[in-house]
Write a protein that holds these residues in place. Structure first.
Motif, short mmCIF file in Angstrom:
data_model
loop_
_atom_site.label_atom_id
_atom_site.label_comp_id
_atom_site.label_asym_id
_atom_site.label_seq_id
_atom_site.Cartn_x
_atom_site.Cartn_y
_atom_site.Cartn_z
N TRP B 394 0.81 -1.21 0.00
CA TRP B 394 0.00 0.00 0.00
C TRP B 394 0.84 1.27 0.00
O TRP B 394 1.77 1.41 0.78
CB TRP B 394 -0.91 0.03 1.23
N LEU B 410 -5.19 6.52 -0.88
CA LEU B 410 -4.59 5.20 -0.67
C LEU B 410 -4.47 4.50 -2.01
O LEU B 410 -5.41 4.48 -2.80
CB LEU B 410 -5.48 4.39 0.27
N ASN B 412 -3.25 0.87 -3.96
CA ASN B 412 -2.75 -0.49 -3.94
C ASN B 412 -1.63 -0.57 -4.97
O ASN B 412 -1.86 -0.47 -6.17
CB ASN B 412 -3.89 -1.47 -4.28
N GLU B 417 -5.01 0.19 -8.00
CA GLU B 417 -6.31 0.73 -7.61
C GLU B 417 -6.10 1.86 -6.60
O GLU B 417 -5.27 1.76 -5.71
CB GLU B 417 -7.13 -0.39 -6.96
N PHE B 419 -7.86 4.82 -3.84
CA PHE B 419 -9.01 5.30 -3.06
C PHE B 419 -8.69 6.75 -2.71
O PHE B 419 -7.91 7.01 -1.80
CB PHE B 419 -9.20 4.46 -1.81
N GLU B 426 -10.34 5.14 7.47
CA GLU B 426 -10.75 4.29 6.35
C GLU B 426 -9.54 3.61 5.71
O GLU B 426 -9.59 2.44 5.34
CB GLU B 426 -11.48 5.13 5.28
N ALA B 427 -8.47 4.38 5.58
CA ALA B 427 -7.26 3.81 4.97
C ALA B 427 -6.73 2.66 5.82
O ALA B 427 -6.42 1.58 5.31
CB ALA B 427 -6.19 4.89 4.82
N ALA B 429 -8.37 0.78 7.84
CA ALA B 429 -9.29 -0.36 7.75
C ALA B 429 -9.05 -1.14 6.46
O ALA B 429 -9.03 -2.37 6.46
CB ALA B 429 -10.74 0.13 7.83
N LYS B 430 -8.85 -0.43 5.36
CA LYS B 430 -8.61 -1.12 4.08
C LYS B 430 -7.27 -1.87 4.13
O LYS B 430 -7.16 -2.98 3.62
CB LYS B 430 -8.60 -0.12 2.92
N ILE B 431 -6.27 -1.24 4.69
CA ILE B 431 -4.94 -1.87 4.74
C ILE B 431 -4.96 -3.14 5.58
O ILE B 431 -4.37 -4.15 5.22
CB ILE B 431 -3.90 -0.86 5.30
N ALA B 433 -7.57 -4.95 6.26
CA ALA B 433 -8.69 -5.86 5.91
C ALA B 433 -8.15 -7.22 5.44
O ALA B 433 -7.13 -7.30 4.81
CB ALA B 433 -9.54 -5.24 4.82
#
Lengths: 433, 433
Positions: B394, B410, B412, B417, B419, B426-427, B429-431, B433
């Motif tokens: 990331w 953020l 990928n 991809e 965000f 939020e970042a 949480a995505k990282i 996940a």
């Protein structure tokens, strides 16, 4: 039969028994975890190197202490006495294979033939990190942040990290017109905590030839209280704002942004003696036990590998002195200790069931329970001696009754609470709860 | 300026770069985890010991290979060439502080001045476990079980562990009336895989003086297929059931109870040359790459520390040859590799935001994200070179737009991809996940 040899280790060396080694391993693993989480990667280098490589830059003191010999091929070799010199050689040798900034950690043993004394050994572990290839406030701050984080991770939260900047001090000496005396002055200032203000002043008067200049130096190294006031004072005393004081200010802004500024003091008396350092320098003291000295220190240097390559590699690093830290934590009663990594022991109550015990062990491991089987039907006293030494919480008792019912009796060895004749699944669930 | 020193390591030694060291560390950590989960505890011993202690029992070959010298105090010292001799000395020295059965692991470097060749180094890591103070099927089986479990844990499931019992073999030789030739015969049999049946037979005829006895030995070491048939055959050939064949049968029952018998073959040709062993012996081969030889071996001995104490300490142990194993896994393309331990990189896109980057880093770390901040506003190409080398998934992009909104973009770095302008939470949480 041949005569027995007296089992013994060399003077200044030591064995580490399981209880203590579990503690040491635990600290090293936590420190490693922090180093990794900040992006540092491991390398390995030989413990033995050409003496020419290890010793070129060293002073006479190091030469006297190093373990050096001719190997079977008549090569002049030595055991490394720190991890920095091998890292410099490594960086020069593999420059083209690395990326920069290059951030490495190395936790390993080094050897010095020092006079053994309490808490000082000839073989000890250093926990080093260095960032090379970046001269930036972010790199300086990162190391300072990691020192704090690593110490907190191992339960040492009551620390103060003393920070200073060698460049500002050098400017101050230049302004006083005594730059050429800087080495003597650094060495003298470095002794402040040890020998006291009077003694240092006497030396400073001698070196500077001036009562007034000596007083100025003492005023400078005393600081002005909080970080910002001290920075303001030493900036003024060194001739006004410059790139070094700007760097220090930027590092302080980063501390505040991360909300961790309370751990750091700007302490102009910290010089770290060595010529080697050119920028920030730092030492770390346990607030409850300052007497054992700095447990973690380091600083910025402007040319890591100048002996081996023309490429100028600026860097910044720190080293945690694991053995000194452990000695300190021991004195403070802060060492977590455990006797093993086991959850449970299957006792050997019936020698006819030794095969069955292995079946139950396999079922428990399947569920994630860390279990060992006592290998022989010795007395329960002998078996409890092992579970005590290994501090195992759960005992699993299987006699012929349990075996017939494919059940186990689970015993909490701390509270002595028993769960009679429950299934292996139930036992696993209770153990892992 | 002084002449540059050519940066280089000693012949037979090597540096390990981060990519490879991460792999090595990963394997060692997994092996350590398995050793611990079976109840083994760590110890540490000095790398340097009195030569008298290390070398008393050794043969001429070891003496030639050891790194030995006089230290500054004129003591005759040597670098350890294995972990077994120091463990024997340790056990004798600390006998009264230990509990028995004592189960220790020790993963550390040893040194031998062997002729360097492909995959053979003068400094290498051994991963040892030993149980001393118990002569039982359970202890024998435990080591065999751990070998399988440790190899499986590092992804090596396609292995065969070849087991034998030296006691049964000795009984067989005694029955043939050639017990006094056992050392020569063992050495000869040990070469079977290397030199072939014909050559071994020639030697055996020479040692036994009898074509018939040589044929009997070859029949014995060929085995009879599956574990039980082979055990039956060698039991008969050695004069019928005895405590050694009973032990082997009990170990096999334990393998079946744990459901792991398929990994083991009873291979009467395994002798492990050394006089040292008295009971079970074993070697482990990668089924897909038997040519690299045994990656893990060991056996039972009846007296660990007889040189240093009168207490007779029977034991059983094994050692994983990490470097050979790594060489094998490399050839098989089975080495997991990662460039770092990081989840994310905060790129340095704007030098005015370097302080703010540290704030975001602190917030992400608070959530458990492993993140580093690129320390300087270098070209994005230079920054991506680092995230590529470190295989970071990331990227976090913060320009003035994001900073104003207290947001991050953020990315990928594998899929590209993005965000755009999401919150730090939020970042994170995505990282994660």
């Amino acid at each position: 039969m041949a005569e027995l040899i007296q089992p013994r280790v060399l003077k200044g060396f030591r064995d580490i028994l399981p209880q203590a080694e579990i503690v040491r391993t635990n600290l090293m693993e936590k420190i490693t975890g922090v180093y990794r989480s900040f992006g540092f990667v491991p390398i390995d280098t030989p413990v033995l190197e050409y003496s020419e490589i290890l010793l070129r830059k060293s002073n006479g003191e190091t030469e006297k202490q190093v373990f050096r010999f001719l190997d079977n091929g008549k090569r002049d070799v030595a055991l490394r006495f720190d991890l920095t010199v091998p890292f410099a050689r490594f960086t020069a040798e593999h420059e083209s294979e690395l990326y920069f900034p290059f951030k490495r950690y190395h936790i390993a043993k080094v050897w010095r033939g020092e006079k053994p004394q309490a808490g000082r050994y000839r073989e000890f572990v250093q926990c080093d990190i260095d960032t090379v290839g970046s001269d930036s406030a972010a790199s300086d701050f990162e190391i300072l942040n990691i020192m704090r984080t690593a110490l907190a991770e191992i339960g040492v939260k009551d620390v103060t990290i003393h920070v200073n900047h060698r460049g500002i001090f050098n400017r101050f000496l230049a302004k006083l017109g005594i730059a050429e005396k800087s080495e003597d002055i650094l060495r003298s200032v470095d002794k402040l905590a040890k020998v006291g203000q009077e003694e240092v002043k006497k030396e400073l008067v001698e070196y500077t030839g001036s009562e007034e200049k000596a007083s100025e130096i003492l005023k400078y190294i005393a600081g002005a209280g909080d970080f910002e006031s001290t920075l303001k004072m030493i900036t003024e005393m060194s001739g006004g704002a410059n790139e070094d004081s700007d760097r220090m200010a930027e590092i302080y802004e980063m501390m505040k942004a991360a909300g961790i500024q309370a751990t750091y003091v700007l302490d102009p008396s910290i010089t770290r003696g060595l010529d080697y350092y050119t920028g920030v320098v730092y030492e770390t003291f346990l607030n409850e036990l300052p007497s054992i000295g700095s447990v973690c220190s380091g600083g910025r240097y402007d040319n890591l590998a100048g002996l081996y390559t023309k490429t100028k590699l600026p860097g910044v690093g720190a080293s945690i002195g694991l053995d000194r830290l452990i000695a300190g934590l021991e004195q403070l009663g802060k060492l977590e200790s455990r006797g093993s990594y086991l959850d449970a022991e299957i006792f050997c109550m019936d020698k006819n069931l030794v095969v069955y015990y292995q079946k139950v062990a396999a079922q428990l491991r399947e569920k994630g329970v860390k279990v060992e089987v006592f290998p022989e039907a010795k007395s329960m006293k002998a078996q409890y001696a092992v579970t005590d030494a290994k501090k195992i919480k759960w005992g699993i008792l299987i006699g012929s009754n349990e075996a017939e019912k494919q059940a186990v009796t689970l015993k909490n060895l701390e509270t002595r609470e028993q769960f009679a004749e429950i299934s292996v699944e139930e036992a696993a669930a209770k153990i892992l709860a």
